[in-house]
Write a protein that holds these residues in place. Sequence first.
Motif, PDB file in Angstrom:
ATOM      1  N   VAL A   1      40.659  52.779  43.836  1.00 20.30           N
ATOM      2  CA  VAL A   1      41.685  51.739  43.741  1.00 20.30           C
ATOM      3  C   VAL A   1      42.956  52.252  43.601  1.00 20.30           C
ATOM      4  N   PHE A   2      43.940  51.816  44.331  1.00 21.65           N
ATOM      5  CA  PHE A   2      45.252  52.254  44.766  1.00 21.65           C
ATOM      6  C   PHE A   2      46.181  51.228  44.072  1.00 21.65           C
ATOM      7  N   PRO A   3      47.159  51.410  43.188  1.00 21.56           N
ATOM      8  CA  PRO A   3      48.122  50.390  42.739  1.00 21.56           C
ATOM      9  C   PRO A   3      49.263  49.800  43.550  1.00 21.56           C
ATOM     10  N   ASP A   4      49.222  50.125  44.879  1.00 20.08           N
ATOM     11  CA  ASP A   4      50.448  49.897  45.802  1.00 20.08           C
ATOM     12  C   ASP A   4      50.319  47.932  45.457  1.00 20.08           C
ATOM     13  N   GLY A   5      51.444  47.480  45.182  1.00 18.99           N
ATOM     14  CA  GLY A   5      51.474  45.999  45.407  1.00 18.99           C
ATOM     15  C   GLY A   5      50.460  45.511  44.206  1.00 18.99           C
ATOM     16  N   SER A   6      49.835  44.635  44.541  1.00 25.59           N
ATOM     17  CA  SER A   6      48.781  43.847  43.958  1.00 25.59           C
ATOM     18  C   SER A   6      47.375  44.576  43.996  1.00 25.59           C
ATOM     19  N   GLY A   7      47.478  45.847  44.419  1.00 24.61           N
ATOM     20  CA  GLY A   7      46.214  46.776  44.545  1.00 24.61           C
ATOM     21  C   GLY A   7      45.569  46.858  45.820  1.00 24.61           C
ATOM     22  N   TRP A   8      44.874  47.951  46.159  1.00 25.48           N
ATOM     23  CA  TRP A   8      44.223  48.083  47.469  1.00 25.48           C
ATOM     24  C   TRP A   8      42.937  48.748  47.060  1.00 25.48           C
ATOM     25  N   LEU A   9      41.865  48.772  47.924  1.00 20.39           N
ATOM     26  CA  LEU A   9      40.675  49.331  47.737  1.00 20.39           C
ATOM     27  C   LEU A   9      40.540  50.250  49.123  1.00 20.39           C
ATOM     28  N   ARG A  10      40.132  51.564  48.932  1.00 22.52           N
ATOM     29  CA  ARG A  10      40.322  52.508  50.011  1.00 22.52           C
ATOM     30  C   ARG A  10      39.018  53.145  50.123  1.00 22.52           C
ATOM     31  N   ASP A  11      38.113  53.370  51.316  1.00 19.96           N
ATOM     32  CA  ASP A  11      36.991  53.902  51.253  1.00 19.96           C
ATOM     33  C   ASP A  11      36.972  55.476  51.662  1.00 19.96           C
ATOM     34  N   GLU A  12      35.874  55.940  51.661  1.00 18.38           N
ATOM     35  CA  GLU A  12      35.880  57.516  52.223  1.00 18.38           C
ATOM     36  C   GLU A  12      36.278  57.627  53.552  1.00 18.38           C
ATOM     37  N   ALA A  13      36.072  56.381  54.493  1.00 21.85           N
ATOM     38  CA  ALA A  13      36.624  56.657  56.034  1.00 21.85           C
ATOM     39  C   ALA A  13      38.073  56.289  56.157  1.00 21.85           C
ATOM     40  N   GLY A  14      38.657  56.037  54.985  1.00 22.47           N
ATOM     41  CA  GLY A  14      40.182  55.699  55.218  1.00 22.47           C
ATOM     42  C   GLY A  14      40.623  54.391  55.403  1.00 22.47           C
ATOM     43  N   ASP A  15      39.586  53.299  55.458  1.00 23.38           N
ATOM     44  CA  ASP A  15      39.859  52.087  55.684  1.00 23.38           C
ATOM     45  C   ASP A  15      40.313  51.384  54.331  1.00 23.38           C
ATOM     46  N   ALA A  16      41.086  50.311  54.309  1.00 30.48           N
ATOM     47  CA  ALA A  16      41.609  49.792  53.007  1.00 30.48           C
ATOM     48  C   ALA A  16      41.543  48.159  53.253  1.00 30.48           C
ATOM     49  N   LEU A  17      41.429  47.492  52.088  1.00 29.40           N
ATOM     50  CA  LEU A  17      41.508  46.275  51.796  1.00 29.40           C
ATOM     51  C   LEU A  17      42.442  45.835  50.766  1.00 29.40           C
TER      52      LEU A  17
END
Length: 435
Positions: free
Chosen positions: A375-391
Motif C-alpha cells: 500500500v502506497f499513500p500517494d493521493g487516495s492510495g495505491w496498490l503495487r505488486d511485485e511486478a511493479g504494476d499498480a492500481l
Amino acid sequence: MWIMGRWSEDRVASAAPDQSSLAAARKLARPGPWSDTGSNDVLVWGKCQGSGKTPYQVSVDTAAPAYRCSCPSRKFPCKHALALLLLWSRGEAADGGAETADFAREWAAQRAGRATAGGLRRSEQPADPEAQARRLADRQALMDAGIDDFSRWLTDLVRTGLAAARTQPYTWWDGVAARLVDAQLPGLAEQVRAMGSDVHARTDWADHLLLRAGRWWAVTKAWRMRDSLSAEELADLRAAIGWSIPTADLQGGESLPGPWLVLGAHRSDDGRLQQQRTWLRGPDGTVVVVLDFAARNDALATPQLAGAVLDATVARYPGSGPPRAMFSGPAALRGMADTLGEGGSIAQALDAEAAAVARSPWRDRHPVLLGRVRVFPDGSGWLRDEAGDALPLVDAPLDSLLALTGGHPADLFGELEEGHVRPLSAVVGGAVVTP
C-alpha cells in the motif's frame, strides 16, 4: 411464474378513493416515518409512525390488489397504503430478498385461508398460460416503449454534449429515472438517478458518464435483440435492467453446498436504499456474491466476518457473473480461516476482469484477490505488486490499511471497479482482517 411489475405513480394515484387521500399520501411518501419496509413478487409492506406510540402496520397485495392497514381510517385504501405504494413505485422500499414481515405474512395467510374456504385459492387453480402470456406481453411492451424513450434520451445526451449534462439539475436526472421506473426498468433508473449526483461529486465525472452512457446504449441494443441471446446472456441483461426474480423460484434451482469462505463484505447507502454485498468462495473455487437490501431506516442483515468459514448452502441466480446467490437456510460458523488462498498479480486480475466483461458487459465490479501487494499513500492510495504494476484505491481507509500492513507485502481481497480497487479484507500476521 409471472413476476408482478412495479406500479407507476399514476397507477397508485388511480387506486386512491379520493383526491384528499392521495394528497395526504404524498405527504407521507418519504422515508422518514417508515420502517421495516419490504416487498417481494406479490406483497409490499411497512410500518408507518403516526401520532400514536405504535406504528401502523401496512400491507398491500399488488396482484389482487388488496390492502390492509391497522389505522382506524375507513377509506380503502387509506393514505398509509397509498404512501407505501408511492415509496415502492419510486424504489424507496426494500426490494428483492427482504424477509416478509410477520404481520404481512399472517395477513397473506389469512387471505389464502379465506380463499381456500370459498374454493378460490389461486395457487390451487390451474395456471392460465394464455393469461400469463398476455401479462408478460403487456409488460414487455411497456419495457419496449421505455427502452425506445431511453434511446432517444441517450441520443440527445450525446448530441448536446456531456458538459451540458453536468449543468442539469438533479430533477432532470430524477425525471428520466422516474420514467424508467414507470417502464418497469428499475435497474437503469437507479443508475441514472445515481449519475445525477456523480457528475457533480466525482472528479472523473466525464469518463464515468461516458462509460455509463456507452453501457446504457449497449443495453438498449441488446434488449431489442433479446430473442437471439442465450439463456445466460438474457439473465445478465435482465439483471442489468432490474428484472427481479422471486425468491421461491430460486429454491428449486441450482444449489451449491459449502463450506463457504467469506472473502469480504461492503455496505453502501444512497439515501434511499442500503445495500450489503458479501463475497463468498466455495470449496471448488466458485466465487459468488450475496446481496442484502434494506430501506433507509431499516436494519440490514448482520454482516458476515471476513475469514469466516460457513456451513451453508446457497441458491444461485441465473446469469454469468459475478454470480449472485442467496443463502438457502441458516449459515453456521465452522471456524475462522488464516488465509484467503493464493493471490494473483495485478496483470492477472485485469486479464480476468477483461474476460469477465467480454462475457457480461453489464457488470459493475469484479472480485480480485491480489498476492503480496504493498500500500502506497500517494493521493487516495495505491496498490503495487511485485511486478511493479499498480492500481489506485477507492473508498479505502488508507490510514487503517497502512497501519495494518506496515508497508509490508500482504494478500488483499477487494472489488475492481472502473480501474480502481475497493479493499475489503487483507491477510496480516496469519489472520484475515478488515481494514
